[in-house]
Write an enzyme that holds these catalytic residues in place. Structure first.
Site, PDB file in Angstrom:
ATOM      1  N   ARG A  60       0.845  -1.196   0.000  1.00  0.00           N
ATOM      2  CA  ARG A  60       0.000   0.000   0.000  1.00  0.00           C
ATOM      3  C   ARG A  60       0.881   1.247   0.000  1.00  0.00           C
ATOM      4  O   ARG A  60       2.096   1.153   0.180  1.00  0.00           O
ATOM      5  CB  ARG A  60      -0.950   0.005   1.210  1.00  0.00           C
ATOM      6  CG  ARG A  60      -0.178  -0.268   2.503  1.00  0.00           C
ATOM      7  CD  ARG A  60      -0.574   0.519   3.676  1.00  0.00           C
ATOM      8  NE  ARG A  60      -0.415   1.927   3.511  1.00  0.00           N
ATOM      9  CZ  ARG A  60       0.756   2.586   3.640  1.00  0.00           C
ATOM     10  NH1 ARG A  60       1.889   1.960   3.892  1.00  0.00           N
ATOM     11  NH2 ARG A  60       0.785   3.899   3.495  1.00  0.00           N
ATOM     12  N   GLY A  61       0.201   2.421  -0.181  1.00  0.00           N
ATOM     13  CA  GLY A  61       0.948   3.669  -0.328  1.00  0.00           C
ATOM     14  C   GLY A  61       1.054   3.964  -1.814  1.00  0.00           C
ATOM     15  O   GLY A  61       1.355   3.063  -2.610  1.00  0.00           O
ATOM     16  N   ALA A  62       0.821   5.230  -2.191  1.00  0.00           N
ATOM     17  CA  ALA A  62       0.674   5.563  -3.608  1.00  0.00           C
ATOM     18  C   ALA A  62       1.871   5.136  -4.473  1.00  0.00           C
ATOM     19  O   ALA A  62       1.693   4.396  -5.456  1.00  0.00           O
ATOM     20  CB  ALA A  62       0.405   7.062  -3.742  1.00  0.00           C
ATOM     21  N   ARG A 103      -7.293  -0.195  -7.115  1.00  0.00           N
ATOM     22  CA  ARG A 103      -7.560   0.920  -6.192  1.00  0.00           C
ATOM     23  C   ARG A 103      -7.675   2.207  -7.015  1.00  0.00           C
ATOM     24  O   ARG A 103      -6.843   2.464  -7.891  1.00  0.00           O
ATOM     25  CB  ARG A 103      -6.451   1.050  -5.134  1.00  0.00           C
ATOM     26  CG  ARG A 103      -6.364  -0.175  -4.221  1.00  0.00           C
ATOM     27  CD  ARG A 103      -5.500   0.084  -3.005  1.00  0.00           C
ATOM     28  NE  ARG A 103      -6.148   0.980  -2.062  1.00  0.00           N
ATOM     29  CZ  ARG A 103      -5.524   1.552  -1.030  1.00  0.00           C
ATOM     30  NH1 ARG A 103      -4.227   1.351  -0.849  1.00  0.00           N
ATOM     31  NH2 ARG A 103      -6.184   2.342  -0.201  1.00  0.00           N
ATOM     32  N   ASP A 251      -1.847  11.127  -2.485  1.00  0.00           N
ATOM     33  CA  ASP A 251      -2.234  10.053  -3.402  1.00  0.00           C
ATOM     34  C   ASP A 251      -2.517  10.592  -4.799  1.00  0.00           C
ATOM     35  O   ASP A 251      -2.352   9.883  -5.793  1.00  0.00           O
ATOM     36  CB  ASP A 251      -3.433   9.296  -2.859  1.00  0.00           C
ATOM     37  CG  ASP A 251      -2.996   8.428  -1.698  1.00  0.00           C
ATOM     38  OD1 ASP A 251      -2.975   8.930  -0.560  1.00  0.00           O
ATOM     39  OD2 ASP A 251      -2.621   7.257  -1.937  1.00  0.00           O
ATOM     40  N   ASN A 261      -5.395  12.682  -0.014  1.00  0.00           N
ATOM     41  CA  ASN A 261      -4.492  11.878   0.823  1.00  0.00           C
ATOM     42  C   ASN A 261      -5.364  11.140   1.844  1.00  0.00           C
ATOM     43  O   ASN A 261      -6.595  11.291   1.865  1.00  0.00           O
ATOM     44  CB  ASN A 261      -3.436  12.773   1.486  1.00  0.00           C
ATOM     45  CG  ASN A 261      -2.339  11.959   2.150  1.00  0.00           C
ATOM     46  OD1 ASN A 261      -1.788  11.044   1.536  1.00  0.00           O
ATOM     47  ND2 ASN A 261      -2.025  12.253   3.394  1.00  0.00           N
TER      48      ASN A 261
HETATM   49  O1  MRU Z   1      -4.677   3.517   1.867  1.00  0.00           O
HETATM   50  P1  MRU Z   1      -3.184   3.679   1.844  1.00  0.00           P
HETATM   51  O2  MRU Z   1      -2.516   3.181   3.071  1.00  0.00           O
HETATM   52  O3  MRU Z   1      -2.578   3.147   0.572  1.00  0.00           O
HETATM   53  O4  MRU Z   1      -2.991   5.257   1.829  1.00  0.00           O
HETATM   54  C1  MRU Z   1      -1.705   5.797   1.795  1.00  0.00           C
HETATM   55  C2  MRU Z   1      -1.679   7.269   1.943  1.00  0.00           C
HETATM   56  O5  MRU Z   1      -2.684   7.932   1.997  1.00  0.00           O
HETATM   57  C3  MRU Z   1      -0.322   7.922   1.913  1.00  0.00           C
HETATM   58  O6  MRU Z   1      -0.315   9.056   2.700  1.00  0.00           O
HETATM   59  C4  MRU Z   1      -0.007   8.306   0.470  1.00  0.00           C
HETATM   60  O7  MRU Z   1      -0.178   7.218  -0.378  1.00  0.00           O
HETATM   61  C5  MRU Z   1       1.365   8.808   0.329  1.00  0.00           C
HETATM   62  S1  MRU Z   1       2.561   7.522   0.496  1.00  0.00           S
HETATM   63  C6  MRU Z   1       4.088   8.119   0.153  1.00  0.00           C
END
Ligand code: MRU
Length: 360
Positions: A60-62, A103, A251, A261
């Site tokens: 997970r994470g963008a 996603r 994101d 985000n």
């Molecule tokens: O749902 P997630 O855990 O994938 O969401 C992640 C976030 O909102 C982070 O803040 C965003 O992706 C930035 S990661 C460098």
């Protein structure tokens, strides 16, 4: 079949976090749904397993899901039994569609799979063997460039961090959320490495607790001092002047500077404004989506109600109740002091300056 690889277990002493490992004919993801209880790799042997790992937020994470999707396509192409390059490309298009449906909010995923498709198109005259080889190379480039990009964000962002700063961060924007190193957390990591005394407030980030489970895990590994707080404590601590600035990831960033985000970011931005605190976003330029004029157009993922009614597998609310679970929110650009990218720090007017940095 997905396997779990004890052979990839991280040593407690190992500081460098490897969230994603390309293993030539498989991909290992440090399973983020298991952290901090277990440091266990999930090994995916085909692209459908990678898509499922993204959907179920094992990765997970963008930026991380962009890298995972690109590598997933490379894996799918590598394993494909198709005989001609055109057939391989047609299969690539199917994979692109599958990944785009995992996603919806983080644009990095769409950016990465579109890049793979564009490369595939440019390789249509190649032999099937070379088509495979060069697509794998492209996915590995996306992976390696993401780590380099994060390090550049860290080096640029350090100028916004003062000695003895106290910074609040939300969700997880560290090595786990990227190919490695991190964006907002990468800046904190770099500032600490350069000897700046920085103290971090980490919001727990309900419902999935990315702050409590993942950000604290990363900070602890680096010995960076922090306090974990629940999401509703930020206002109190700002009023008490214990928090000096807010630094979060993104994101998707619309052309006018509105930022999607993790849910709760918008609330923090309003609180920061009320207390006259700087509110910074750190993100690669791949998070900027110039196709969308404003944040109103960013698709917001709604996830299962179980994430709200349950905490670490334990039910915390009665059966049969109404629940909402938007996973992201949009912070209007007027609340944002600056956006730190690998190509420079972008200040308002965002509409003009984001386009400049994206196209540079
Ligand atoms: O749902 P997630 O855990 O994938 O969401 C992640 C976030 O909102 C982070 O803040 C965003 O992706 C930035 S990661 C460098």
């Amino acid at each position: 079949m997905v396997t779990r690889g004890a052979n990839f277990k991280l040593s407690d002493k190992l500081r460098e976090i490897k969230p994603i490992i390309w293993q030539k004919d498989k991909i290992a993801f440090l399973d983020q749904s298991k952290l901090p209880w277990k440091e266990e790799y999930l090994v995916c042997h085909n692209y459908k397993e990678v898509a499922e790992a993204i959907r179920s937020m094992k990765v997970r994470g963008a930026p991380a899901i962009g890298v995972a999707a690109a590598l997933g396509i490379a894996l799918g192409i590598l394993k494909s039994k198709k005989k001609t390059t055109l057939q391989l490309f047609n299969e690539l298009e199917v994979m692109v569609k599958v990944f785009k449906e995992t996603r919806p909010t983080a644009v990095n995923l769409f950016w990465a799979v579109d890049k793979m498709k564009k490369k595939g198109l440019s390789f249509l005259n190649f032999t099937p063997k070379n088509f495979k080889k060069f697509l794998i190379e492209e996915a590995l480039n996306i992976f390696n460039e993401d780590i380099e990009t994060n390090k550049k964000i860290g080096k640029l962002g350090i100028q916004l961090i003062d000695d003895n700063d106290t910074v609040l961060t939300h969700c997880n924007t560290g090595a786990l959320a990227t190919g490695g190193y991190g964006t907002a957390l990468g800046i904190i990591r770099y500032a600490w490495k350069k000897g700046k005394k920085v103290f971090v407030f980490v919001t727990e980030t309900r419902p999935l607790l990315q702050g409590a489970r993942l950000t604290t895990w990363e900070l602890k590994k680096e010995n960076i001092p922090f306090s974990l707080i629940t999401d509703n404590m930020a206002g109190y601590l700002m009023r008490k002047k214990e928090i000096k600035k807010v630094l979060v990831g993104a994101d998707r960033i619309a052309a006018n500077g509105d930022v999607a985000n993790k849910i709760g970011t918008y609330t923090l931005a309003i609180l920061a404004k009320e207390h006259s605190l700087p509110f910074y976003i750190a993100a690669p330029t791949s998070s900027i989506d110039l196709n969308l004029d404003s944040g109103e157009e960013i698709p917001i993922e709604e996830r299962s109600s179980v994430e709200v009614t349950h905490l670490a597998g334990q039910q915390i609310a009665p059966d049969g109740i109404g629940v909402r679970n938007p996973s992201f929110d949009v912070t209007p650009h007027r609340y944002i002091s600056a956006i730190i990218t690998e190509k420079g720090i972008v200040y308002p007017p965002f509409k003009l300056n984001l386009a400049k940095v994206k196209n540079s």
